[in-house]
Design a protein around this motif. Structure first.
Motif, PDB file in Angstrom:
ATOM      1  N   PRO A  16       0.823  -1.214   0.000  1.00  0.00           N
ATOM      2  CA  PRO A  16       0.000   0.000   0.000  1.00  0.00           C
ATOM      3  C   PRO A  16       0.857   1.263   0.000  1.00  0.00           C
ATOM      4  O   PRO A  16       1.815   1.386   0.767  1.00  0.00           O
ATOM      5  N   GLY A  17       0.491   2.201  -0.866  1.00  0.00           N
ATOM      6  CA  GLY A  17       1.190   3.472  -0.920  1.00  0.00           C
ATOM      7  C   GLY A  17       2.338   3.517  -1.903  1.00  0.00           C
ATOM      8  O   GLY A  17       2.842   4.591  -2.223  1.00  0.00           O
ATOM      9  N   ILE A  18       2.803   2.355  -2.391  1.00  0.00           N
ATOM     10  CA  ILE A  18       3.929   2.315  -3.315  1.00  0.00           C
ATOM     11  C   ILE A  18       3.411   2.000  -4.710  1.00  0.00           C
ATOM     12  O   ILE A  18       2.824   0.952  -4.940  1.00  0.00           O
ATOM     13  N   ASN A  19       3.640   2.907  -5.652  1.00  0.00           N
ATOM     14  CA  ASN A  19       3.118   2.727  -6.998  1.00  0.00           C
ATOM     15  C   ASN A  19       3.927   1.740  -7.827  1.00  0.00           C
ATOM     16  O   ASN A  19       3.361   0.987  -8.625  1.00  0.00           O
ATOM     17  N   ALA A  20       5.244   1.757  -7.678  1.00  0.00           N
ATOM     18  CA  ALA A  20       6.082   0.870  -8.490  1.00  0.00           C
ATOM     19  C   ALA A  20       7.300   0.439  -7.687  1.00  0.00           C
ATOM     20  O   ALA A  20       7.895   1.234  -6.968  1.00  0.00           O
ATOM     21  N   ALA A  74      17.321 -14.711  -1.890  1.00  0.00           N
ATOM     22  CA  ALA A  74      16.785 -13.358  -1.776  1.00  0.00           C
ATOM     23  C   ALA A  74      16.228 -12.874  -3.110  1.00  0.00           C
ATOM     24  O   ALA A  74      15.138 -12.278  -3.166  1.00  0.00           O
ATOM     25  N   GLN A  75      16.945 -13.124  -4.182  1.00  0.00           N
ATOM     26  CA  GLN A  75      16.490 -12.688  -5.500  1.00  0.00           C
ATOM     27  C   GLN A  75      15.196 -13.386  -5.898  1.00  0.00           C
ATOM     28  O   GLN A  75      14.268 -12.749  -6.410  1.00  0.00           O
ATOM     29  N   LEU A  76      15.126 -14.682  -5.671  1.00  0.00           N
ATOM     30  CA  LEU A  76      13.915 -15.419  -6.023  1.00  0.00           C
ATOM     31  C   LEU A  76      12.733 -14.986  -5.168  1.00  0.00           C
ATOM     32  O   LEU A  76      11.602 -14.903  -5.652  1.00  0.00           O
ATOM     33  N   THR A  77      12.986 -14.710  -3.892  1.00  0.00           N
ATOM     34  CA  THR A  77      11.914 -14.235  -3.011  1.00  0.00           C
ATOM     35  C   THR A  77      11.328 -12.934  -3.542  1.00  0.00           C
ATOM     36  O   THR A  77      10.100 -12.784  -3.652  1.00  0.00           O
ATOM     37  N   MET A  78      12.185 -11.981  -3.872  1.00  0.00           N
ATOM     38  CA  MET A  78      11.705 -10.696  -4.369  1.00  0.00           C
ATOM     39  C   MET A  78      11.005 -10.858  -5.722  1.00  0.00           C
ATOM     40  O   MET A  78       9.965 -10.242  -5.965  1.00  0.00           O
ATOM     41  N   ALA A  79      11.567 -11.711  -6.588  1.00  0.00           N
ATOM     42  CA  ALA A  79      11.000 -11.865  -7.922  1.00  0.00           C
ATOM     43  C   ALA A  79       9.668 -12.605  -7.909  1.00  0.00           C
ATOM     44  O   ALA A  79       8.767 -12.303  -8.701  1.00  0.00           O
ATOM     45  N   GLN A  80       9.522 -13.574  -7.004  1.00  0.00           N
ATOM     46  CA  GLN A  80       8.333 -14.420  -6.999  1.00  0.00           C
ATOM     47  C   GLN A  80       7.223 -13.905  -6.097  1.00  0.00           C
ATOM     48  O   GLN A  80       6.057 -14.186  -6.334  1.00  0.00           O
ATOM     49  N   GLN A  81       7.566 -13.150  -5.051  1.00  0.00           N
ATOM     50  CA  GLN A  81       6.557 -12.737  -4.089  1.00  0.00           C
ATOM     51  C   GLN A  81       6.220 -11.247  -4.125  1.00  0.00           C
ATOM     52  O   GLN A  81       5.261 -10.819  -3.486  1.00  0.00           O
ATOM     53  N   VAL A  82       7.006 -10.471  -4.840  1.00  0.00           N
ATOM     54  CA  VAL A  82       6.805  -9.022  -4.880  1.00  0.00           C
ATOM     55  C   VAL A  82       6.430  -8.608  -6.300  1.00  0.00           C
ATOM     56  O   VAL A  82       7.042  -9.088  -7.261  1.00  0.00           O
ATOM     57  N   PRO A  83       5.427  -7.740  -6.459  1.00  0.00           N
ATOM     58  CA  PRO A  83       5.021  -7.315  -7.809  1.00  0.00           C
ATOM     59  C   PRO A  83       6.015  -6.317  -8.397  1.00  0.00           C
ATOM     60  O   PRO A  83       5.739  -5.119  -8.517  1.00  0.00           O
ATOM     61  N   LEU A  84       7.198  -6.812  -8.777  1.00  0.00           N
ATOM     62  CA  LEU A  84       8.209  -5.937  -9.350  1.00  0.00           C
ATOM     63  C   LEU A  84       7.738  -5.380 -10.692  1.00  0.00           C
ATOM     64  O   LEU A  84       7.309  -6.134 -11.568  1.00  0.00           O
ATOM     65  N   ALA A  85       7.841  -4.066 -10.844  1.00  0.00           N
ATOM     66  CA  ALA A  85       7.488  -3.446 -12.127  1.00  0.00           C
ATOM     67  C   ALA A  85       8.574  -3.675 -13.155  1.00  0.00           C
ATOM     68  O   ALA A  85       8.331  -3.558 -14.361  1.00  0.00           O
ATOM     69  N   GLY A  86       9.773  -4.003 -12.693  1.00  0.00           N
ATOM     70  CA  GLY A  86      10.864  -4.266 -13.616  1.00  0.00           C
ATOM     71  C   GLY A  86      12.186  -4.343 -12.889  1.00  0.00           C
ATOM     72  O   GLY A  86      12.272  -4.092 -11.686  1.00  0.00           O
ATOM     73  N   ALA A  87      13.224  -4.698 -13.643  1.00  0.00           N
ATOM     74  CA  ALA A  87      14.560  -4.845 -13.073  1.00  0.00           C
ATOM     75  C   ALA A  87      15.579  -4.153 -13.958  1.00  0.00           C
ATOM     76  O   ALA A  87      15.466  -4.170 -15.188  1.00  0.00           O
ATOM     77  N   VAL A  88      16.571  -3.547 -13.316  1.00  0.00           N
ATOM     78  CA  VAL A  88      17.703  -2.939 -14.011  1.00  0.00           C
ATOM     79  C   VAL A  88      18.928  -3.789 -13.715  1.00  0.00           C
ATOM     80  O   VAL A  88      19.216  -4.087 -12.553  1.00  0.00           O
ATOM     81  N   ILE A  89      19.652  -4.196 -14.739  1.00  0.00           N
ATOM     82  CA  ILE A  89      20.840  -5.024 -14.578  1.00  0.00           C
ATOM     83  C   ILE A  89      22.082  -4.150 -14.690  1.00  0.00           C
ATOM     84  O   ILE A  89      22.218  -3.377 -15.639  1.00  0.00           O
ATOM     85  N   VAL A  92      10.722 -15.585 -14.295  1.00  0.00           N
ATOM     86  CA  VAL A  92       9.669 -15.246 -13.328  1.00  0.00           C
ATOM     87  C   VAL A  92       8.817 -14.087 -13.837  1.00  0.00           C
ATOM     88  O   VAL A  92       8.054 -13.478 -13.083  1.00  0.00           O
ATOM     89  N   GLU A  93       8.952 -13.758 -15.121  1.00  0.00           N
ATOM     90  CA  GLU A  93       8.113 -12.780 -15.813  1.00  0.00           C
ATOM     91  C   GLU A  93       8.209 -11.386 -15.212  1.00  0.00           C
ATOM     92  O   GLU A  93       7.213 -10.678 -15.050  1.00  0.00           O
ATOM     93  N   VAL A  94       9.432 -10.983 -14.875  1.00  0.00           N
ATOM     94  CA  VAL A  94       9.692  -9.610 -14.440  1.00  0.00           C
ATOM     95  C   VAL A  94      10.350  -8.874 -15.601  1.00  0.00           C
ATOM     96  O   VAL A  94      11.400  -9.301 -16.090  1.00  0.00           O
ATOM     97  N   PRO A  95       9.770  -7.781 -16.089  1.00  0.00           N
ATOM     98  CA  PRO A  95      10.354  -7.073 -17.231  1.00  0.00           C
ATOM     99  C   PRO A  95      11.748  -6.535 -16.908  1.00  0.00           C
ATOM    100  O   PRO A  95      11.999  -6.052 -15.803  1.00  0.00           O
ATOM    101  N   VAL A  96      12.650  -6.648 -17.852  1.00  0.00           N
ATOM    102  CA  VAL A  96      13.976  -6.046 -17.707  1.00  0.00           C
ATOM    103  C   VAL A  96      13.907  -4.642 -18.306  1.00  0.00           C
ATOM    104  O   VAL A  96      13.675  -4.475 -19.499  1.00  0.00           O
ATOM    105  N   LEU A  97      14.093  -3.646 -17.457  1.00  0.00           N
ATOM    106  CA  LEU A  97      13.972  -2.252 -17.881  1.00  0.00           C
ATOM    107  C   LEU A  97      15.191  -1.781 -18.662  1.00  0.00           C
ATOM    108  O   LEU A  97      15.122  -0.782 -19.372  1.00  0.00           O
ATOM    109  N   GLY A  98      16.305  -2.493 -18.494  1.00  0.00           N
ATOM    110  CA  GLY A  98      17.494  -2.122 -19.236  1.00  0.00           C
ATOM    111  C   GLY A  98      18.770  -2.527 -18.521  1.00  0.00           C
ATOM    112  O   GLY A  98      18.744  -3.087 -17.419  1.00  0.00           O
TER     113      GLY A  98
END
Length: 384
Positions: free
Chosen positions: A122-126, A247-262, A284-290
């Motif tokens: 709640p309160g966090i848009n992305a 840690a990476q899998l937890t964030m990717a699978q349980q958090v609605p990440l809008a995308g990832a920067v590598i 895990v279907e997280v968009p790569v932003l760049g």
């Protein structure tokens, strides 16, 4: 007063009844991984995986009795899911995702729709992840300066330090002290340079070695994400630990990440590991932003001669190869190293510098990838 001991913690936990209501959780062998640092107590409770949600009151009860112990400043209790422990419990219902909310009067991201099974905050848009395939490529420094770049472009930004074993944010942002709590439950984030920040580094001493198993790391991450008073944020930047572990899998699978920067350096060895991170987010279907090429080149301060110490252009070529945006090249400079060590990040302290401009441009590209429109930059504020 001497510090609390593991024996005292276990003795106190004997007052908490287990699921059978006849024996305590210590007697049932459910308590493990007791860890104490600076008056804060950390431990896990092993429960059947299918009953984890129903047994959340048990976790809360254990956390409450430990917090009430003299000499205890706080407690973090994790439920460790054990598929072999117990049987016959009803299936756990999956929470429904919540949509973000719009807020008038401030530049903000369009609400992100959490993917199925991922509960929004709640309160966090992305929420975006800054990640790397290996350590030592400057990921955390990039995360801090990109977060400040987003803020300089008119957004409300926070940072979650997801590296439990090697938290960097306290030093990079020159934040000391311990966070306060609201009603003994919700944690107030620390702040500096206008950023709201949460890190395990605020809860334990800098030289403390965190010897935790995967489930403890996962639980700590979720509590630092969901039990923190973030307020209203346009973007929460998550500084991920290097690699593709728990840690990476937890964030990717349980958090609605809008995308990832590598983040990667130019040489082939770093790019090989960066590809692993890219592939993980794709799976895990997280968009790569760049991709950001860090330590892209070095310009000698005395002669102005440019040196491609780690090669050059490898990250750009990789971005082109896989069809993701190339976000920019960050040079290797003494100033970045010095300001990072001092906790005075360039975007905040030298906002008109060349490197700060590079970070702001990267931040603007990330924002556009999220579907936002270019914002008028906020007035530059220099922190002495």
């Amino acid at each position: 007063m001497t510090g609390v001991t593991k024996e005292q913690v276990l003795e106190t936990l004997k007052t908490v009844r287990g699921p059978d209501l006849e024996h305590d959780i210590v007697e049932l062998g459910m308590v493990s991984d007791v860890f104490i640092s600076d008056g804060k107590v950390y431990f896990s409770i092993t429960v059947p995986a299918e009953s984890a949600k129903e047994l959340e009151p048990l976790r809360l009860a254990a956390e409450r009795v430990i917090k009430e112990m003299p000499g205890v400043k706080g407690a973090l209790v994790a439920l460790t899911a054990d598929k072999k422990a117990g049987s016959g419990a009803a299936p756990v219902s999956r929470p429904q995702p919540q949509a973000g909310h719009d807020h008038h009067g401030h530049a903000h991201a369009p609400p992100q729709q959490p993917r199925a099974g991922k509960l929004g905050v709640p309160g966090i848009n992305a929420i975006i992840a800054i990640a790397s395939g290996k350590g030592g490529v400057g990921k955390s420094t990039t995360a801090v300066n990109v977060a400040l770049g987003l803020q300089a472009n008119g957004l409300r930004v926070g940072i979650l330090d997801a590296d439990i074993y090697g938290p960097s944010m306290p030093r990079l942002l020159k934040i000391s002290g311990r966070p306060t709590q609201i009603d003994g439950r919700i944690i107030n984030p620390m702040e500096n340079y206008g950023l709201k920040v949460m890190s395990m580094g605020f809860l334990v001493d800098e030289d403390t070695a965190m010897i935790w198993r995967g489930p403890m790391v996962q639980s700590a991450l979720m509590q630092m994400l969901r039990e923190v008073a973030w307020g209203e944020l346009d973007v929460l930047v998550v500084d991920m630990p290097p690699g593709t572990g728990d840690a990476q899998l937890t964030m990717a699978q349980q958090v609605p990440l809008a995308g990832a920067v590598i983040v990667s350096t130019p040489q082939d060895l770093a790019l090989v590991d960066a590809r692993k991170g890219l592939n993980m987010f794709k799976k895990v279907e997280v968009p790569v932003l760049g991709i950001v090429e860090n330590m892209s080149y070095f310009i000698a301060p005395d002669t102005g001669t440019r040196y491609d110490i780690f090669g050059h252009g490898g990250a750009r070529k990789e971005a082109e190869r896989i069809g993701v945006p190339f976000l920019g090249e960050v040079p290797l400079t003494m100033n970045i190293r010095e300001t990072s060590d001092a906790g005075t990040p360039l975007v905040a302290t030298e906002p008109n510098g060349i490197v700060a401009g590079i970070y702001r441009e990267i931040a603007a590209k990330v924002w556009q990838q999220l579907g936002g429109q270019p914002q008028r930059a906020a007035p530059a504020i220099v922190f002495e």
